[in-house]
Design a protein around this motif. Sequence first.
Motif, short mmCIF file in Angstrom:
data_model
loop_
_atom_site.label_atom_id
_atom_site.label_comp_id
_atom_site.label_asym_id
_atom_site.label_seq_id
_atom_site.Cartn_x
_atom_site.Cartn_y
_atom_site.Cartn_z
N CYS A 37 19.79 38.53 -4.57
CA CYS A 37 19.37 37.28 -5.22
C CYS A 37 19.37 36.11 -4.25
O CYS A 37 19.31 34.95 -4.66
CB CYS A 37 20.22 36.98 -6.45
SG CYS A 37 21.96 36.68 -6.15
N GLY A 39 21.72 34.94 -2.19
CA GLY A 39 22.91 34.10 -2.17
C GLY A 39 23.79 34.37 -0.97
O GLY A 39 23.58 35.32 -0.22
N GLN A 126 21.77 25.67 2.01
CA GLN A 126 21.10 25.19 0.81
C GLN A 126 19.58 25.21 0.92
O GLN A 126 18.88 25.63 0.00
CB GLN A 126 21.57 23.77 0.49
CG GLN A 126 20.96 23.18 -0.78
CD GLN A 126 21.33 23.96 -2.02
OE1 GLN A 126 22.38 24.59 -2.08
NE2 GLN A 126 20.46 23.95 -3.03
N ARG A 167 28.09 26.01 -2.14
CA ARG A 167 26.88 26.71 -1.68
C ARG A 167 27.07 28.21 -1.59
O ARG A 167 26.09 28.94 -1.39
CB ARG A 167 26.43 26.14 -0.33
CG ARG A 167 25.72 24.78 -0.47
CD ARG A 167 25.70 24.01 0.83
NE ARG A 167 24.82 22.85 0.77
CZ ARG A 167 25.10 21.72 0.16
NH1 ARG A 167 26.25 21.58 -0.49
NH2 ARG A 167 24.24 20.70 0.16
N LEU A 169 27.55 31.68 -3.29
CA LEU A 169 27.37 32.28 -4.60
C LEU A 169 28.67 32.89 -5.09
O LEU A 169 29.07 32.72 -6.25
CB LEU A 169 26.28 33.36 -4.53
CG LEU A 169 26.04 34.19 -5.78
CD1 LEU A 169 25.58 33.31 -6.94
CD2 LEU A 169 25.01 35.29 -5.51
N ARG A 252 24.47 23.50 -10.84
CA ARG A 252 23.99 24.46 -9.84
C ARG A 252 24.76 25.77 -9.94
O ARG A 252 24.18 26.85 -9.77
CB ARG A 252 24.13 23.88 -8.43
CG ARG A 252 23.77 24.89 -7.33
CD ARG A 252 23.56 24.24 -5.99
NE ARG A 252 24.71 23.48 -5.54
CZ ARG A 252 24.69 22.66 -4.48
NH1 ARG A 252 23.58 22.52 -3.79
NH2 ARG A 252 25.76 22.00 -4.12
N MET A 256 23.17 29.51 -10.37
CA MET A 256 23.51 30.59 -9.45
C MET A 256 24.11 31.78 -10.19
O MET A 256 23.84 32.94 -9.86
CB MET A 256 24.47 30.07 -8.38
CG MET A 256 23.86 29.02 -7.46
SD MET A 256 25.07 28.20 -6.37
CE MET A 256 25.32 29.48 -5.16
#
Length: 318
Positions: A37, A39, A126, A167, A169, A252, A256
Amino acid sequence: MDVTEVGAIAARIRGEVGKAVIGQTETVDLMLTALFCGGHILLEGPPGTAKTLLAQTFARTLSLQFGRIQFTPDLMPGDILGSNIFNFQTSTFTLTRGPVFCDLLLADEINRTPPKTQAALLEAMQERSVTVDGDTHVLSDRFTVIATQNPIEQQGVYPLPEAQLDRFLFKQTLDYLSRDDELKVVHAHGSHAGMPDPVTLGVQPVADAATVAAAIEMVARVRLSPEITAYVVDLIRATRESADLQTGASPRAGAMLAVAARARAVLDGRDYVIPDDVKGLALPALRHKVVLSPAAEIEGRRVEQVIRSLIDQVPAPR
């Protein structure tokens, strides 16, 4: 690519990682989830728990451009991003690219460098770009950070800024192995000093950049029902309303968690998300994005306890 193909790729990666690393199945699954994904993941544990070996072995299973930064107290931002060097022949500045220009970056012992240097990764993580002397340079669209750190109680470490933690995940904590797994480690790696080499242990690449890109595209198509979306939002908002938390998770963090749940569904062979996908990922996805209240700290409570309590309290859709 369909769900079955992604599952087969994940199984091959697990098999290759298992040649070098023993007893970290849950962590490997989180790394796969993060990979599929787009991350980043932070691995925390005491020295000697195979954090670096796990990251190196995982990278070995992927035919991606690999970079490594060994974070030290004297590391400077330019050592990560690169710098412009003046060329006397052309009278122009030329960018000498740092190790951040890669697909998969191992940020080893990331909390051994001061916050100023840690912050060099903020834009990269990011926006997948870096700015050097006012010029923006685009990174790989597959840019992924696997960071390792020792617990903050260890000497010579600096806490990561909250903006940087947000930032990541996942934050996965690695503890000491069970006795049976530790016996296997000593039996497998107790014949030589130093860290084992994934290459000599027979770990082979099983997925390339196109395969990873196709898997990420597949994850984006996984169905997330309105009920599951509402459940994610309610769980995130519960962290901001809890008296045990001084700072809750951000919007955010909810976005996530939703994309991570999609990836976990694919790894479990489904093209739709169920509440258990969210529940199973909530702890590693939120433990580093919330801050205990002073009262909870005085009472000796832990972030993990508070999050598990919230998971139990927030009603999940049927």
